[in-house]
Design a protein around this motif. Structure first.
Motif, short mmCIF file in Angstrom:
data_model
loop_
_atom_site.label_atom_id
_atom_site.label_comp_id
_atom_site.label_asym_id
_atom_site.label_seq_id
_atom_site.Cartn_x
_atom_site.Cartn_y
_atom_site.Cartn_z
N PHE A 120 37.55 27.88 32.38
CA PHE A 120 37.71 27.68 33.83
C PHE A 120 36.57 26.85 34.39
N ALA A 121 36.83 26.26 35.54
CA ALA A 121 35.85 25.47 36.25
C ALA A 121 35.29 26.27 37.42
N SER A 122 34.16 25.86 37.93
CA SER A 122 33.62 26.47 39.13
C SER A 122 34.62 26.31 40.27
N GLY A 123 34.85 27.39 41.01
CA GLY A 123 35.80 27.34 42.12
C GLY A 123 37.19 27.84 41.77
N GLU A 124 37.42 28.14 40.49
CA GLU A 124 38.72 28.68 40.10
C GLU A 124 38.68 30.21 40.12
N VAL A 125 39.86 30.81 40.00
CA VAL A 125 39.98 32.26 40.15
C VAL A 125 40.00 32.93 38.77
N VAL A 126 39.26 34.05 38.66
CA VAL A 126 39.20 34.81 37.41
C VAL A 126 39.46 36.28 37.70
N ASN A 127 39.94 36.99 36.68
CA ASN A 127 40.01 38.44 36.74
C ASN A 127 38.63 39.02 36.49
N VAL A 128 38.40 40.19 37.04
CA VAL A 128 37.15 40.92 36.82
C VAL A 128 37.53 42.29 36.28
N THR A 129 37.00 42.64 35.09
CA THR A 129 37.38 43.90 34.47
C THR A 129 36.16 44.74 34.13
N SER A 130 36.42 46.03 33.93
CA SER A 130 35.39 46.96 33.46
C SER A 130 35.19 46.77 31.97
N PRO A 131 34.18 47.41 31.38
CA PRO A 131 34.00 47.31 29.93
C PRO A 131 35.22 47.78 29.14
N GLY A 132 35.97 48.73 29.72
CA GLY A 132 37.16 49.23 29.04
C GLY A 132 38.41 48.41 29.26
N GLY A 133 38.30 47.33 30.04
CA GLY A 133 39.44 46.45 30.26
C GLY A 133 40.25 46.73 31.50
N ASP A 134 39.86 47.72 32.31
CA ASP A 134 40.58 47.99 33.56
C ASP A 134 40.31 46.87 34.56
N LEU A 135 41.36 46.42 35.24
CA LEU A 135 41.21 45.35 36.22
C LEU A 135 40.54 45.90 37.48
N ILE A 136 39.38 45.36 37.80
CA ILE A 136 38.64 45.76 38.99
C ILE A 136 39.02 44.90 40.19
N GLY A 137 39.14 43.61 39.95
CA GLY A 137 39.42 42.70 41.05
C GLY A 137 39.67 41.30 40.56
N ARG A 138 39.70 40.41 41.51
CA ARG A 138 39.99 39.00 41.21
C ARG A 138 39.26 38.17 42.24
N GLY A 139 38.59 37.09 41.79
CA GLY A 139 37.82 36.32 42.76
C GLY A 139 37.51 34.91 42.29
N VAL A 140 36.86 34.16 43.17
CA VAL A 140 36.48 32.78 42.91
C VAL A 140 35.14 32.76 42.19
N VAL A 141 35.11 32.19 40.99
CA VAL A 141 33.89 32.16 40.21
C VAL A 141 33.08 30.91 40.55
N ARG A 142 31.77 31.04 40.59
CA ARG A 142 30.90 29.93 41.00
C ARG A 142 30.20 29.25 39.83
N TYR A 143 30.60 29.56 38.62
CA TYR A 143 30.13 28.87 37.41
C TYR A 143 31.35 28.46 36.60
N SER A 144 31.23 27.39 35.85
CA SER A 144 32.26 27.07 34.87
C SER A 144 32.17 28.08 33.73
N SER A 145 33.18 28.13 32.88
CA SER A 145 33.14 29.07 31.76
C SER A 145 31.97 28.76 30.82
N ASP A 146 31.69 27.47 30.61
CA ASP A 146 30.56 27.11 29.75
C ASP A 146 29.24 27.57 30.36
N ASP A 147 29.06 27.31 31.66
CA ASP A 147 27.82 27.73 32.32
C ASP A 147 27.73 29.25 32.39
N MET A 148 28.86 29.90 32.58
CA MET A 148 28.87 31.37 32.66
C MET A 148 28.44 31.97 31.34
N GLN A 149 28.83 31.33 30.24
CA GLN A 149 28.39 31.80 28.92
C GLN A 149 26.87 31.70 28.80
#
Length: 369
Positions: free
Chosen positions: A309-338
């Motif tokens: 993903f690129a900065s400004g796109e929407v991602v899922n947010v999950t708990s360590p166990g995989g439960d969906l917590i929310g969804r939002g606009v990420v401010r880093y690309s996937s490479d930068d987030m890594q």
């Protein structure tokens, strides 16, 4: 309780008969209920499936076609039949209906979202009953809603509904699959959609529909975040829409918290309409902070990054166990987030500069379920 805005969604499996044809007597009874609600002072928006099933009947397909072009052809033919069926019956009751066809592409763009909202609002002002469906004739995989349960939720958030009703081929959410477990019990009220509630929902059991109980529960959970009560009920129960509107204990009601701030229209747009490009998996501390303290998601709390993903796109947010917590606009690309995951903001600022030291997802752009 006059003056409410009620959105109800009717699925294909409820709208067709055992042969897969549009059940016109049932549509007539459905429109009678719409007329009754209108006479009581309520406004009504109909989110209706059934176009593809109706088209298959007209074109003589015994089973659901497997190729996209034929499916879209069925939707094209069926959409006309479906629209005419509603219009004819409502016209007899002195009610005008207007067809609104949407794809996800129409609402992922903010201007498109506002245009759709303004169109439906104006139809309601003019006394028209909007009949909304996905525009299956032109949708491509990335921009489909997946099922009309979520389309109904998007429309409910779009218009600020007072109640969302999902008319299904089952009575509501059960403790287990009632067709397999005779001891399964109907759950009349849900105040929180946790892992145990999600685990009770199964997939679609019908060849005519695309959604199942799991999609209905996801839609209800989103509506709870928006402060909109949702009821899942048996669509073919006589006068069921009137009973639900009157507050009678029918089906399963998902009741949002009476207190606390509800998510804004923008957050609903982000969480429901946008196409999800990846996932951020949080540690336990970050999960608790997001759910319990209204916190933004900081890079230090991210333990794993999934997707491209690129900065400004929407991602899922999950708990360590995989439960969906929310969804939002990420401010880093996937490479930068890594690169920055697990790091504190002061460390990121030291190596990448102050401008790069930002939350992974700001609370203002995060829909928490």
């Amino acid at each position: 309780m006059p003056g409410r805005l009620i959105v109800f969604k009717i699925g294909s499996s409820t709208l067709v008969d055992e042969k897969g044809s549009l059940d016109r007597p049932f549509i007539r009874s459905l429109c009678d209920q719409v007329a009754a609600l209108r006479e009581g002072g309520d406004q009504v928006v109909v989110v209706s499936s059934g176009a593809s099933a109706a088209g298959r009947d007209v074109l003589g397909f015994a089973e659901r076609p497997s190729d996209i072009a034929t499916l879209q052809a069925c939707a094209s033919v069926g959409q006309t039949a479906l629209s005419e069926a509603y219009a004819e019956v409502l016209r007899e009751r002195g009610i005008v209906c207007g067809q609104v066809l949407l794809t996800r592409r129409d609402v992922v763009d903010r201007d498109g979202y506002l245009n759709a909202r303004n169109t439906i609002a104006r139809l309601l002002e003019l006394g028209v009953v909007p009949v909304v469906n996905e525009n299956d004739t032109v949708s491509v995989a990335e921009f489909t809603f997946g099922d009309n349960d979520m389309l109904g939720a998007i429309v409910s958030g779009l218009v600020g509904a007072d109640l969302y009703v999902i008319m299904s081929d089952v009575e509501g959410l059960y403790t287990a699959n009632p067709s397999e477990d005779p001891a399964a019990e109907l759950i009349p009220l849900v105040r929180e959609v946790d892992h145990s509630v999600s685990a009770m929902a199964g997939g679609s059991s019908s060849s005519f529909g695309t959604g199942g109980m799991s999609s209905k529960v996801r839609a209800a959970r989103a509506m709870m975040a928006a402060g909109i009560p949702t009821v899942i009920c048996a669509g073919r129960r006589p006068h069921v829409l009137e009973e639900v509107a009157a507050g009678e204990p029918v089906g399963t009601r998902f009741e949002p918290p009476a207190t606390g701030a509800h998510e804004t229209g923008r957050k609903l747009w982000i969480g429901l309409a946008e196409v999800v490009k990846g996932t951020l998996v949080l540690d336990e501390g970050a999960s608790r902070a997001v759910l319990g303290q209204g916190a933004s998601i900081l890079p230090v709390g991210v333990v794993r990054v999934e997707g491209d993903f690129a900065s400004g796109e929407v991602v899922n947010v999950t708990s360590p166990g995989g439960d969906l917590i929310g969804r939002g606009v990420v401010r880093y690309s996937s490479d930068d987030m890594q690169r920055v995951r697990g790091l504190k903001l002061d460390v990121i600022a030291r190596f990448l500069g102050e401008a790069a030291a930002v939350p992974a997802v700001h609370r203002d752009e995060l829909l928490v379920f």
